[in-house]
Design an enzyme around this catalytic site. Structure first.
Site, short mmCIF file in Angstrom:
data_model
loop_
_atom_site.label_atom_id
_atom_site.label_comp_id
_atom_site.label_asym_id
_atom_site.label_seq_id
_atom_site.Cartn_x
_atom_site.Cartn_y
_atom_site.Cartn_z
N CYS A 105 -6.09 127.95 -21.95
CA CYS A 105 -5.01 127.94 -20.97
C CYS A 105 -3.70 127.51 -21.62
CB CYS A 105 -5.36 127.00 -19.82
SG CYS A 105 -4.05 126.89 -18.56
N ARG A 108 -1.17 124.13 -19.55
CA ARG A 108 -1.75 122.80 -19.33
C ARG A 108 -0.73 121.67 -19.18
NH1 ARG A 108 -6.02 122.43 -24.04
NH2 ARG A 108 -5.09 124.37 -24.84
N TRP A 277 -0.65 129.63 -11.53
CA TRP A 277 0.13 130.81 -11.18
C TRP A 277 0.02 131.80 -12.32
CZ3 TRP A 277 2.52 125.91 -11.16
CH2 TRP A 277 3.13 125.54 -12.37
N GLU A 282 -0.53 138.65 -17.85
CA GLU A 282 -1.86 138.78 -17.27
C GLU A 282 -1.94 140.02 -16.40
OE1 GLU A 282 -3.85 134.92 -15.97
OE2 GLU A 282 -1.74 134.31 -16.05
#
Length: 402
Positions: A105, A108, A277, A282
């Site tokens: 991720c 973070r 979000w 992506e």
């Protein structure tokens, strides 16, 4: 803080004498080389993991008091029942640290802002579906996306916890075959499962799948239609190319991942949907651009007038940029939170600096941090990271089948 009232056996499932329903055996959802993977089996807590977590919690939260009384209580409960019950404060801490530990991720920096919903008392399929719908409402937050995790009942000895069978709480149905694809091929298996359970909606390019919930392995999964106020979608247009609207593209606003388990201190919570979000790539590069997904690059390139017969025209690269620009423009215009990969990469380095000041390492998977477009132009490309230990906990982990 008193312990959560969920103790003892799951209501109605002390032995699980019935065979698992044959209609839809669950399969592990694993990306190539994905780590970490669920380690807690049969609902039995490892006393060593419980001790390590409780010591970490009391070390980072000194206001909780000395660890020894709580540790004695937890170990005694494990000796008597095979597991133990986290306090609400421990669960909140564990879920937040699981996000902090998420090696794949990039976002973070915000781990302490996570809203943790303690839903361990919810056991029925109807209750779980209703709680997931409320998760989506809270996560959307009027377009200002709020990071949320909803934690349902844990696995206990002889009593597996419930499972949401979808990969995300909101996802699009998909069909694939020799004639091509309809919708999102990534969700073909979930679409087939919903069909076997009785869902009969026609599948188009952006047909929202129902939520599929399974209370335990000896009961058939059930499907639930998502209420209209839980699915917020953004129509994709382009700031400079009017024809983009003719493609009829859209995407949902809240990326609530629901196929991962949460492991905290030797306890596995098999359903813990969580969302942050979207980062633009992506959707623009992966969901809409990948050949195994919507595969839109050839059509975008054609409308741009690019030569798709020649690789050295870099038509894929140019189409990718325009597709991502359209997605980012559309989310911003709709007032829905979205990050771009350059800004988020700089923020991740700020997260590393903050964690370094706290004396904590930041394990990370370089191949996932670097975005799928303009990788070398982002701040996260030109450095190395600590490897992600497979045993790092608390963590969101790949859930294993029953």
């Amino acid at each position: 803080m008193t312990a959560h009232p969920l103790t003892g056996a799951h209501p109605g499932c002390p032995h699980h004498t019935a065979a698992p329903d044959p209609v839809a055996p669950e399969r592990a959802v694993l990306a190539p080389g994905e780590e970490p993977v669920q380690r807690v089996r049969d609902g039995r807590a490892d006393p060593r993991e419980a001790e390590a977590f409780l010591r970490q919690y009391h070390r980072e939260r000194p206001e909780a008091g000395p660890v020894e009384p709580r540790l004695r209580q937890a170990l005694a409960e494990i000796a008597a029942t095979g597991t133990y019950t986290h306090t609400r404060a421990e669960l909140v801490f564990g879920a937040k640290v699981a996000w902090r530990n998420a090696g794949r991720c990039l976002g973070r920096l915000y781990w302490q802002s996570l809203t943790v919903r303690d839903l361990r008392h919810v056991s029925s399929a109807e209750g779980i579906a209703a709680a997931c719908f409320e998760h989506l409402r809270q996560g959307h937050n009027g377009g200002r996306i709020r990071p949320v995790v909803s934690v349902f009942a844990p696995d206990r000895p002889g009593c597996p916890g419930p499972r949401v069978r979808n990969g995300q709480l909101v996802s699009y149905a998909g069909l694939r075959g020799t004639g091509g694809r309809v919708g999102d091929p990534k969700n073909a298996d979930t679409t087939a499962l919903a069909r076997r359970l009785g869902w009969r909606d026609p599948v188009g390019e952006f047909t929202v799948l129902p939520l599929v919930v399974q209370e335990r392995p000896d009961r058939a999964p059930r499907w639930f239609r998502l209420p209209e106020d839980t699915v917020h979608e953004v129509a994709i247009t382009h700031p400079h190319l009017p024809w983009f609207a003719e493609l009829g593209l859209r995407w949902h606003a809240v990326p609530a991942v629901s196929h991962l388990a949460l492991e905290v201190g030797g306890v596995c919570y098999p359903s813990a949907p969580q969302n942050g979000w979207y980062m633009v790539t992506e959707i623009g590069a992966r969901n809409l651009g990948d050949t195994g997904r919507y595969d839109l690059l050839p059509e975008v390139a054609r409308r741009l007038g690019l030569d798709t017969a020649a690789e050295d025209s870099l038509w894929r690269d140019r189409a990718l940029v325009e597709l991502n620009l359209a997605v980012l423009h559309s989310f911003r215009r709709a007032g829905v939170t979205m990050a771009d990969h350059h800004t988020e990469a700089r923020r991740f380095l700020a997260h590393i600096e903050r964690e370094d000041r706290a004396g904590r390492p930041v394990p990370a998977d370089w191949s996932w941090l670097v975005p799928p477009i303009s990788g070398s132009a982002t701040a996260v490309f030109h450095r190395y990271y600590d490897p992600v230990p497979g045993a790092l906990r608390p963590a969101f982990v790949a859930r294993l089948p029953w």
